[in-house]
Design an enzyme around this catalytic site. Structure first.
Site, PDB file in Angstrom:
ATOM      1  N   ARG A  74      39.958  97.953  -5.127  1.00 12.58           N
ATOM      2  CA  ARG A  74      40.763  96.725  -5.260  1.00 12.58           C
ATOM      3  C   ARG A  74      40.236  95.898  -6.425  1.00 12.58           C
ATOM      4  O   ARG A  74      39.048  95.575  -6.478  1.00 12.58           O
ATOM      5  CB  ARG A  74      40.710  95.919  -3.960  1.00 12.58           C
ATOM      6  N   ARG A 143      37.729  85.972  -0.960  1.00 10.50           N
ATOM      7  CA  ARG A 143      38.504  87.025  -1.659  1.00 10.50           C
ATOM      8  C   ARG A 143      39.266  86.451  -2.854  1.00 10.50           C
ATOM      9  O   ARG A 143      39.113  85.291  -3.191  1.00 10.50           O
ATOM     10  CB  ARG A 143      39.509  87.639  -0.680  1.00 10.50           C
ATOM     11  N   LYS A 207      35.801  87.947   6.413  1.00 14.74           N
ATOM     12  CA  LYS A 207      36.503  87.645   5.162  1.00 14.74           C
ATOM     13  C   LYS A 207      36.949  86.186   5.116  1.00 14.74           C
ATOM     14  O   LYS A 207      37.131  85.553   6.164  1.00 14.74           O
ATOM     15  CB  LYS A 207      37.699  88.573   4.993  1.00 14.74           C
ATOM     16  N   LYS A 209      39.720  83.506   2.822  1.00 13.12           N
ATOM     17  CA  LYS A 209      40.822  83.537   1.844  1.00 13.12           C
ATOM     18  C   LYS A 209      41.276  82.133   1.458  1.00 13.12           C
ATOM     19  O   LYS A 209      41.417  81.275   2.326  1.00 13.12           O
ATOM     20  CB  LYS A 209      41.991  84.310   2.430  1.00 13.12           C
ATOM     21  N   CYS A 428      53.479  96.252   3.901  1.00 15.33           N
ATOM     22  CA  CYS A 428      52.088  96.582   3.583  1.00 15.33           C
ATOM     23  C   CYS A 428      51.988  98.064   3.248  1.00 15.33           C
ATOM     24  O   CYS A 428      52.938  98.824   3.418  1.00 15.33           O
ATOM     25  CB  CYS A 428      51.185  96.245   4.759  1.00 15.33           C
ATOM     26  N   CYS A 434      46.038 103.851   4.711  1.00 11.87           N
ATOM     27  CA  CYS A 434      45.381 102.856   5.554  1.00 11.87           C
ATOM     28  C   CYS A 434      44.918 103.483   6.868  1.00 11.87           C
ATOM     29  O   CYS A 434      45.735 104.001   7.646  1.00 11.87           O
ATOM     30  CB  CYS A 434      46.308 101.684   5.855  1.00 11.87           C
ATOM     31  N   CYS A 473      50.598  97.809  11.321  1.00  9.94           N
ATOM     32  CA  CYS A 473      49.835  97.410  12.504  1.00  9.94           C
ATOM     33  C   CYS A 473      49.796  95.895  12.553  1.00  9.94           C
ATOM     34  O   CYS A 473      50.351  95.220  11.684  1.00  9.94           O
ATOM     35  CB  CYS A 473      48.423  97.998  12.473  1.00  9.94           C
ATOM     36  N   CYS A 477      48.971  92.432   7.057  1.00  6.14           N
ATOM     37  CA  CYS A 477      48.701  92.395   5.616  1.00  6.14           C
ATOM     38  C   CYS A 477      49.905  91.966   4.766  1.00  6.14           C
ATOM     39  O   CYS A 477      49.727  91.529   3.637  1.00  6.14           O
ATOM     40  CB  CYS A 477      48.175  93.750   5.146  1.00  6.14           C
TER      41      CYS A 477
END
Ligand code: SRM
Ligand code: SF4
Length: 573
Positions: A74, A143, A207, A209, A428, A434, A473, A477
């Site tokens: 990424r 991020r 994480k 954001k 996503c 994934c 899922c 995302c």
């Protein structure tokens, strides 16, 4: 926050010598295509995940082969701005070391899939040579910082882009491990002379954001972020930012204690205070976030449980001053605007719809080649949007004809031919890369949209924007719980259907039907869409209508997400 023992990841971080672990040795080990378990966790901080091609799993198992391991890389792009030279380099590396595609993500970043272990170091090193990096693209740190992608639309946008880049720099981990491992920097054998001034040795519990929005556009979906800043513009001038905290999407199906949550606006700060406020919000979460249960470790749970009054008081203590009262603002939508725009300087910007954010060549649609040819002559830049789209930005009037000629040659500029439903769709990645996907998303949504478009056409809604999102899922995302219609994977070919999200990303959706077979989705939605076309009020959005008509209740905040009673329904069928 919790009496329970710390999660295994806490020990991995603490013992990693500032994110080094044994990554260098693991990369050099030619006997396996994988990395050791603990290093896989640390690699995320360096911007890469070990994955395997799930399409090939069964066949390889039958043949007694190990999984087809490869890495996701990424690339962090704060504010989503890349030069044509950087685009060309990304394009080259995608062909040389990855699977030949470039993925534009829902956080204005770029991804490669399918990079094998022996190519990982070259790929990351060469990205850095092009002034692109991957550090902190993933991991328990801040991020990629998002902001509206077009700074030339106004001086406010330009200022906001600078702030996004400043925030990103300020919160980037300071460890030299990244340089050492990927760029052959000098090895530091002791961590004594190294410090992480903001994060410390164990970084964040999870994480983190950040996004900045410039109203009336909420194109970065501020309410899905741990921390966001909403620009307040008075008399054409940027006067400061409302501060919102505690947003997030991820949850687990059927688990009441896990839920998506909207960030709450807790005050206002001056432009010069933004970086300080961000740092202190990060510090409060560093010190109070749950380090025992990673499923409960985001800022949204810290705030949900302790309350936003507690959070504000703690933040003010860390800051040494108080935020001012929040100011009024208004968001109109959370989508992108497509087509050509001219700015006040007479320069042009073209916003292209990129289905699923996937830049690749097919015989019918040679998008990657077309963008490569454009990058070769483009003198402006490329801007990634939070909706997985691409802006070819800053085209001078003199250069526009040449770019238009390439757009026509590669048939790229076709958003005007698409339904407003498709233009407001997001999916996503999901399968095959994934590891968490329970169902298809990026590979299936385009076909489902083709089916739904027939219903949309039949009801005269071709030009009516409805936000529609699919994820493989419940991690969220593509921010499905902020869409008016969402499909969230439960099992292969089965989706939970959610309705009632706010068109501007200001309200969470609600579960409408559970575990619907993919083939049944269009039939399920057809009567609702027809009902909407027939009975909507002037200007009424689909999500609002679904609530008024009683299909779902309005979700007021995260903890309310799983309760679907709608006492206010008007039963207007
Ligand atoms: Fe995500 C995990 C892809 C944006 C919430 N996400 C993953 C992983 C890395 C799977 C994994 O952990 O093994 C996915 C890799 C798939 C692949 O093969 O590429 C993945 N997430 C993506 C991207 C590429 C989706 C896309 O199609 O664009 C987006 C990359 C963004 C970026 O550039 O940084 C992406 N992920 C998001 C967003 C949207 C956003 O940030 O605005 C969310 C919801 C917001 C949030 O964080 O709450 C999101 N991803 C998650 C979660 C749930 C986190 C949680 O705390 O609830 C996971 C799972 C996890 O972290 O354990 C996850
Ligand atoms: Fe994977 Fe789930 Fe994220 Fe989709 S939502 S990319 S399936 S983790």
């Amino acid at each position: 926050m919790s009496e329970k023992p710390p999660s295994a990841n806490e020990a991995i971080k603490a013992n990693s010598n500032y994110l080094r672990g044994t990554i260098a040795a693991g990369l050099a080990d030619a006997s396996t295509a994988t990395m050791p378990e603990a290093d896989q966790q640390l690699l995320k901080f360096h911007g890469t995940y070990q994955q395997d091609d799930r399409d090939l799993r069964a066949a390889r198992r039958k043949q007694g082969l190990e999984k087809a391991y490869a890495f996701l890389v990424r690339i962090r792009v704060p504010g989503g701005v890349a030069s044509p030279a950087q685009w060309l380099e990304v394009d080259r590396l995608a062909g040389e070391f990855a699977n030949g595609t470039i993925k534009l993500t829902t956080r204005q970043a770029l991804q490669f899939h399918g990079v094998i272990k022996t190519n990982l170091k070259h790929t990351i090193a060469q990205l850095n040579q092009a002034a692109l990096d991957t550090i902190a693209a993933c991991g328990d740190v801040n991020r990629n910082v998002m902001c509206n992608p077009n700074p030339h639309l106004s001086s406010v946008h330009a200022g906001v882009l600078k702030l996004a880049q400043g925030l990103s720099d300020h919160l980037t981990p300071q460890t030299r491990a990244y340089h050492e491992i990927w760029l052959d920097g000098e090895t530091i054998h002791t961590s004594e002379d190294e410090v992480e001034p903001i994060y410390g040795k164990t970084y964040l519990p999870r994480k983190f954001k950040i996004a900045i929005a410039v109203p009336p556009s909420n194109d970065v979906d501020v309410f899905a972020n741990d921390l966001s800043f909403i620009a307040i513009i008075e008399a054409g001038q940027l006067v400061g930012f409302n501060v919102a905290v505690g947003g997030g999407m991820g949850m687990s199906h059927g688990v009441d204690g896990s839920f998506p949550r909207l960030a709450e606006v807790i005050g206002f700060c001056q432009p010069g205070q933004v970086i300080d406020v961000a740092e202190k919000v990060v510090l409060v979460q560093r010190d109070f976030g749950d380090r025992s249960d990673r499923r409960h470790a985001r800022l949204k749970y810290t705030i949900e449980e302790r309350g936003s009054a507690w959070f504000s008081a703690e933040l003010h203590r860390y800051l040494g001053y108080e935020l001012e009262a929040a100011r009024a603002y208004q968001f109109d939508d959370n989508g992108d605007r497509y087509g050509w725009f001219e700015d006040e300087r007479g320069f042009f910007h073209l916003n292209l719809f990129i289905q699923g954010g996937r830049v690749l060549d097919t015989p019918a649609y040679p998008l990657r080649s077309g963008l490569r040819e454009i990058a070769k002559i483009h003198q402006g830049d490329f801007r990634l949007t939070a909706n997985q789209n691409l802006v070819i930005a800053n085209i001078s009037p003199a250069r526009r004809p040449a770019i238009e000629q390439l757009l026509a040659q590669y048939a790229i500029n076709d958003s005007h031919l698409k339904s407003a439903l498709r233009l407001n769709s997001l999916a996503c990645v999901a399968l095959p890369t994934c590891g968490l996907a329970l169902a298809e998303a990026e590979r299936y949504l385009p076909d489902l949209l083709t089916e739904l478009e027939q219903v949309i056409e039949a009801n005269g809604l071709r030009h009516d924007a409805i936000t529609i999102r699919m994820t493989g899922c419940a991690n969220g995302c593509a921010r499905p719980f902020l869409a008016e219609i969402a499909f969230v994977g439960r099992a292969p070919g089965r989706y939970n259907v959610y309705l009632g999200g706010g068109f501007a990303g200001q309200r969470l959706s609600k579960l409408y039907r559970e575990s619907v077979r993919a083939e049944a989705i269009t039939g399920l939605l057809e009567p609702l869409i027809a009902h909407y076309a027939r009975a909507r009020n002037d200007g009424e959005r689909f999500g609002d209508f679904c609530i008024r008509a009683g299909y779902v209740a309005a979700t007021r905040q995260g903890a309310d997400f799983h309760h679907n009673l709608n006492p206010d329904a008007l039963n207007i069928r």
